[in-house]
Design an enzyme around this catalytic site. Structure first.
Site, mmCIF file in Angstrom:
data_model
loop_
_atom_site.group_PDB
_atom_site.id
_atom_site.type_symbol
_atom_site.label_atom_id
_atom_site.label_comp_id
_atom_site.label_asym_id
_atom_site.label_seq_id
_atom_site.Cartn_x
_atom_site.Cartn_y
_atom_site.Cartn_z
ATOM 1 N N LEU A 513 -28.052 32.732 30.960
ATOM 2 C CA LEU A 513 -27.784 33.844 30.038
ATOM 3 C C LEU A 513 -28.217 33.503 28.620
ATOM 4 O O LEU A 513 -28.486 34.367 27.804
ATOM 5 C CB LEU A 513 -26.292 34.190 30.031
ATOM 6 C CG LEU A 513 -25.716 34.795 31.305
ATOM 7 C CD1 LEU A 513 -24.210 34.936 31.182
ATOM 8 C CD2 LEU A 513 -26.343 36.142 31.588
ATOM 9 N N THR A 515 -29.255 29.776 25.867
ATOM 10 C CA THR A 515 -29.236 28.335 25.732
ATOM 11 C C THR A 515 -29.186 27.960 24.261
ATOM 12 O O THR A 515 -29.704 28.678 23.410
ATOM 13 C CB THR A 515 -30.463 27.715 26.453
ATOM 14 O OG1 THR A 515 -30.370 26.311 26.363
ATOM 15 C CG2 THR A 515 -31.773 28.188 25.842
ATOM 16 N N ASP A 633 -21.141 28.174 13.197
ATOM 17 C CA ASP A 633 -22.437 28.618 13.702
ATOM 18 C C ASP A 633 -22.440 30.136 13.907
ATOM 19 O O ASP A 633 -22.775 30.637 14.978
ATOM 20 C CB ASP A 633 -22.784 27.889 14.995
ATOM 21 C CG ASP A 633 -24.283 27.956 15.305
ATOM 22 O OD1 ASP A 633 -25.065 28.382 14.418
ATOM 23 O OD2 ASP A 633 -24.675 27.592 16.429
#
Ligand SMILES: *[C@@H]1O[C@H](CO)[C@@H](O)[C@H](O)[C@H]1NC(C)=O
Ligand SMILES: *[C@@H]1O[C@H](CO)[C@@H](O)[C@H](O)[C@H]1NC(C)=O
Ligand SMILES: *[C@@H]1O[C@H](CO)[C@@H](O)[C@H](O)[C@H]1NC(C)=O
Ligand SMILES: *[C@@H]1O[C@H](CO)[C@@H](O)[C@H](O)[C@H]1NC(C)=O
Ligand SMILES: *[C@@H]1O[C@H](CO)[C@@H](O)[C@H](O)[C@H]1NC(C)=O
Ligand SMILES: *[C@@H]1O[C@H](CO)[C@@H](O)[C@H](O)[C@H]1NC(C)=O
Ligand SMILES: *[C@@H]1O[C@H](CO)[C@@H](O)[C@H](O)[C@H]1NC(C)=O
Length: 798
Positions: A513, A515, A633
């Protein structure tokens, strides 16, 4: 010379009385009394008058100024709204040079002007202003400088001037809302904690604030905020009927319901009805605009605000609740039944039931939430919990429990979810039968959803079915004391998987899905959970076997304790030797990265919602969960959408999980280039403000629908979105950023607001960046957005 000519032309064209600002003098010693309300001091054109108006059917009088030529004599100013005058009161332009209101005993109730200040006359002007002037026509006092709830064309609201709404449509006392131009230059709408004068958080403010000097209502019917140097800062209401402006009366009023409305009324009968019609109002929907931690909201506590067919907000008590003060229709509601007994021995579960309301919520009164539960589970859980007064069962299967007093209640088509309002059966008029029928019908869902939650082993399932059966027996057998304890289902729903199980579920890690630097995510199907689709994240190169196992589990546990509708929920994990995997709920629509930068982009309104959702999720991570989580992030790839397009943040908690790993590498930067705050590069501790920075970048990308860095652009200065966006803002060229997005163009005010918020977030100086809570409130419109400094001007002192 020219002005004299103009004056002569004016005299020729208009009958004398129609020249604005001419007046009929009220001479010293003149007076009016309540016994004769047919006499008043009118302006030369008769358009405005000052005198007494009777309020209500008792003999109470208001010294007021009103529109005198229209039938309903609309009041625009008053002297004694909080202290109505009794029969026999009098207003006089006293011999000592003041305007004085006295009660029947001759006691002074109100007075303006200074004694012995050479007052020569008073005059009602044709613009609605009443003035006290000296013989040389210097103004000593004017009603325009002391507004009540209304401003008129020609009137100016100076700093520290405010409009205060009436208490209700029939009660002229000062009420619950305030429109004020503060001395700090901010124009804001507040709710006031009646009867004290303390205000709650602002519920409206124009965007560019901090430099407001005057609110001006000009003769052409425009209302705007002006800076000291005369620049227009914000248009508040623009007169769309400009051409017919002169044939209309205008007024702008902060009404008892908290809405600031600009009204027009035809001066003479023509085609349109002889009545006031609203030209513009602020805010759009007051039921949704007010959202603050103190105060009841647009209506009182426990009350529900909705917009009626007349476009006005209305306040209604839910079934089983009554007005606390029957005369105050906008006030708080209270339960018309005795509360649930909290004693474990006699919790009276059988005595309570629910009244259901769709699209209803009190968004700020939660004390507990449970996700992935059935509606029936939610009902039972709330019934068994004496603190629970209302449960909201949301469209995404979350049960939000709320307690008394409930605030900011609202009903409306955009709200979604179902409110389950707990009421006592005996005292209420609710039809209990249909609730019982619904319960029986839902028994099967109860078992299934329960087992999905608990399905860690066959034994657990059996145990649960046993519990459910017990419960059903109890229900059929009726009214035996107390139900079996029905809590404890959430919290245990973090499942520990074996590597083999996940290998099977992902079909040998087949369908990828996504990476990232430290992990790959695969799609998986859990056969033992009715084919539920989940996402499995396989952490790469983690550690050697056995190392940091406890840390991993502790962190997984802390991630699993997060519970918010804007976070991707962790469902389970696998910690087997070197294999470390996390199992998350699967988000059907995928990340917003696909929906922003490709041809089929998300609509503006969806993007607005994504921005607010993401801010809420981050705010929760920073401030509301038990241990603060810094995401580190934030980027479009980590904001996922479920099938209802609700945005959820993924990948949080990873910073801590990877900490050990990071110390072994040369770089300590975990974020993604372009989204990383400059703080990383300085030797500064990592704080929540790094997420705020990344959120700012994300927000810019969301509103402009382009990547932060793009090489393929027309002009070199457009390459870096951060710089280009600030540049466009500074040069007042927002349309360059909006591009061809028509929906955004129509909503340009919000676009600008979001842009300003983004600029605040990307300040190089981390101390200038707001926290996520403030960001969230600014995006939602409940906190004003001031003008941000140049984000790039900060020079690090090191
Ligand atoms: C005023 O009107 C209300 C209802 O309209 C009525 O109940 C009340 O008795 C009236 N009061 C007086 C003094 O007439
Ligand atoms: C009003 O009174 C002032 C002062 O007495 C006088 O100068 C002025 O002419 C008067 N205006 C009118 C319209 O009578
Ligand atoms: C108006 O409302 C205030 C606040 O509830 C109350 O004190 C006052 O008596 C009311 N006035 C009238 C005329 O009903
Ligand atoms: C009122 O303000 C509007 C908008 O600034 C302007 O276009 C108009 O000319 C003004 N009218 C007057 C009479 O000053
Ligand atoms: C006027 O003041 C505003 C706000 O203080 C400022 O943004 C603007 O640049 C000023 N304009 C001029 C012409 O001085
Ligand atoms: C509701 O019923 C309880 C007893 O069941 C009683 O104490 C209470 O006074 C009732 N409430 C009202 C408003 O009548
Ligand atoms: C409040 O409860 C009492 C007692 O049950 C009932 O008679 C009354 O009708 C209720 N009031 C409302 C407005 O429902």
């Amino acid at each position: 010379m020219t002005s004299l000519v103009m004056l002569l032309v004016g005299l020729l064209l208009f009958p004398l009385s129609a020249i604005a600002q001419s007046y009929q003098n009220v001479s010293l010693g003149s007076s009016l009394t309540t016994s004769d309300v047919t006499s008043f001091w009118s302006s030369p054109s008769d358009e405005f008058a000052l005198g007494f108006q009777k309020i209500g059917n008792e003999s109470r009088y208001l010294l007021a100024i009103w529109f005198n030529k229209i039938t309903d004599k609309t009041i625009v100013w008053s002297a004694n709204r909080n202290n109505l005058a009794l029969d026999g009161s009098k207003v006089q332009l006293s011999a000592d040079g003041r305007l004085v209101l006295t009660d029947p005993n001759g006691q002074e109730m109100w007075a303006r002007g200074m004694a012995n200040a050479q007052l020569a006359y008073g005059a009602m002007l044709d613009n609605g202003n009443f003035v006290l002037a000296t013989s040389s026509s210097d103004t000593l006092w004017q009603s325009f400088n002391e507004p009540t709830d209304t401003i008129l064309p020609g009137q100016v609201l100076n700093q520290d001037n405010s409009l205060v709404s009436s208490f209700s449509d029939t009660n002229v006392s000062s009420g619950r809302f305030e429109f004020i131009l503060q001395t700090d230059g901010n124009l804001v709408l507040y709710t006031v904690n009646y009867p004290a004068e303390a205000t709650n958080a602002a519920y409206w403010s124009p965007m560019s604030v901090g430099s407001g000097y005057q609110v001006i209502f000009n003769q052409s019917g425009f209302i705007f905020l002006q800076a000291k140097n005369g620049t227009l800062i914000n248009s508040i209401s623009s007169n769309v009927e400009n051409s017919r402006s002169q044939s209309m009366y205008h007024r702008a009023i902060l009404e008892y319901d908290g809405v600031f409305r600009h009204y027009v009324h035809p001066k003479s009968s023509g085609r349109e009805p002889m009545a006031w019609s609203s030209l513009y109002n602020i805010p759009d929907n007051i039921c949704l605009s007010i959202r603050q931690s103190t105060g009841g909201g647009a209506c009182g506590f426990n009350s529900l605000c909705s917009i009626g067919t007349d476009q006005r907000p209305r306040c209604d008590c839910p079934l089983g609740y009554i007005l606390d003060d029957p005369n105050d229709k906008l006030g708080s509601c209270r339960q018309n039944f005795s509360e649930q007994n909290c004693n474990h021995e006699s919790r009276e579960v059988e005595s309570f039931t629910f009244h259901e309301m769709l699209d209803t919520n009190w968004p700020d009164s939660d004390y507990e939430s449970h996700r992935d539960v059935s509606e029936d589970w939610c009902r039972q859980n709330c019934l068994n919990d004496c603190f629970c007064d209302v449960a909201i069962y949301s469209d995404d299967n979350v049960c939000w429990k709320k307690r008394y007093p409930l605030s900011n209640g609202r009903v409306g088509p955009t709200i979604g979810g179902k409110a389950l309002i707990k009421i006592r059966k005996d005292n209420s008029t609710v039809g209990t039968p249909n609730v019982e029928i619904r319960k029986k019908k839902n028994q099967s869902t109860l078992i299934i959803s329960g087992s999905v939650l608990l399905a860690s082993s066959v034994f657990m399932n059996l145990f649960l079915i046993l519990l459910a059966l017990l419960y059903i027996f109890k229900f059929i057998g009726k009214k035996r004391k107390r139900t079996a304890p029905y809590s404890a289902v959430p919290g245990v729903n973090l499942r520990s998987f074996s590597y083999k199980e996940l290998e099977q579920a992902t079909n040998g890690f087949k369908e990828e899905l996504g990476t990232g630097a430290f992990s790959t995510v695969y799609k998986a199907v859990l056969d033992d959970e009715n084919g539920k689709v989940v996402a499995v994240k396989k952490l790469r190169n983690m550690v050697t076997e056995g190392e940091g196992e406890e840390v991993f589990e502790a962190e997984v546990n802390s991630i699993s304790r997060t519970n918010h509708k804007n976070l991707v929920q962790l469902l389970g994990f696998c910690n087997e030797g070197q294999h470390r995997l996390l199992v998350y709920e699967h988000m059907k629509t995928g990340s917003i990265a696909h929906l922003l930068f490709k041809d089929s982009r998300l609509s503006w309104s969806k993007r607005v919602q994504v921005a607010i959702d993401t801010a809420k999720g981050l705010c929760y991570l920073h401030e509301e969960c038990s241990t603060q989580i810094i995401h580190c992030d934030i980027k479009p790839q980590n904001v996922l959408l479920d099938e209802n397009l609700t945005a959820k943040i993924a990948d949080f908690g990873m910073a801590k999980l990877l900490k050990k790993h990071q110390t072994q590498t040369t770089t300590r930067i975990r974020g993604t280039k372009g989204y990383v705050a400059p703080d990383w590069f300085r030797s500064m501790p990592v704080t929540v403000k790094v997420d705020v920075y990344s959120f700012g970048v994300l927000l810019l990308e969301l509103i402009c629908c382009r990547k932060n860095y793009e090489q393929d652009v027309a002009n070199e200065n457009e390459m870096i979105l951060l710089e280009w966006a600030y540049d466009c803002y500074k040069r007042n060229k927002l349309h360059l950023l909006v591009g061809d997005d028509e929906e955004a163009l129509e909503d340009i005010k919000r676009f600008e607001k979001f842009l300003l918020v983004a600029i605040w977030c990307i300040q190089e100086n981390l101390a200038s960046r707001p926290n996520m809570k403030k960001v969230m409130l600014m995006l939602e419109g409940s906190v004003e957005v001031s003008i941000p400094p140049d984000p790039f001007s900060f020079v690090d002192s090191i």
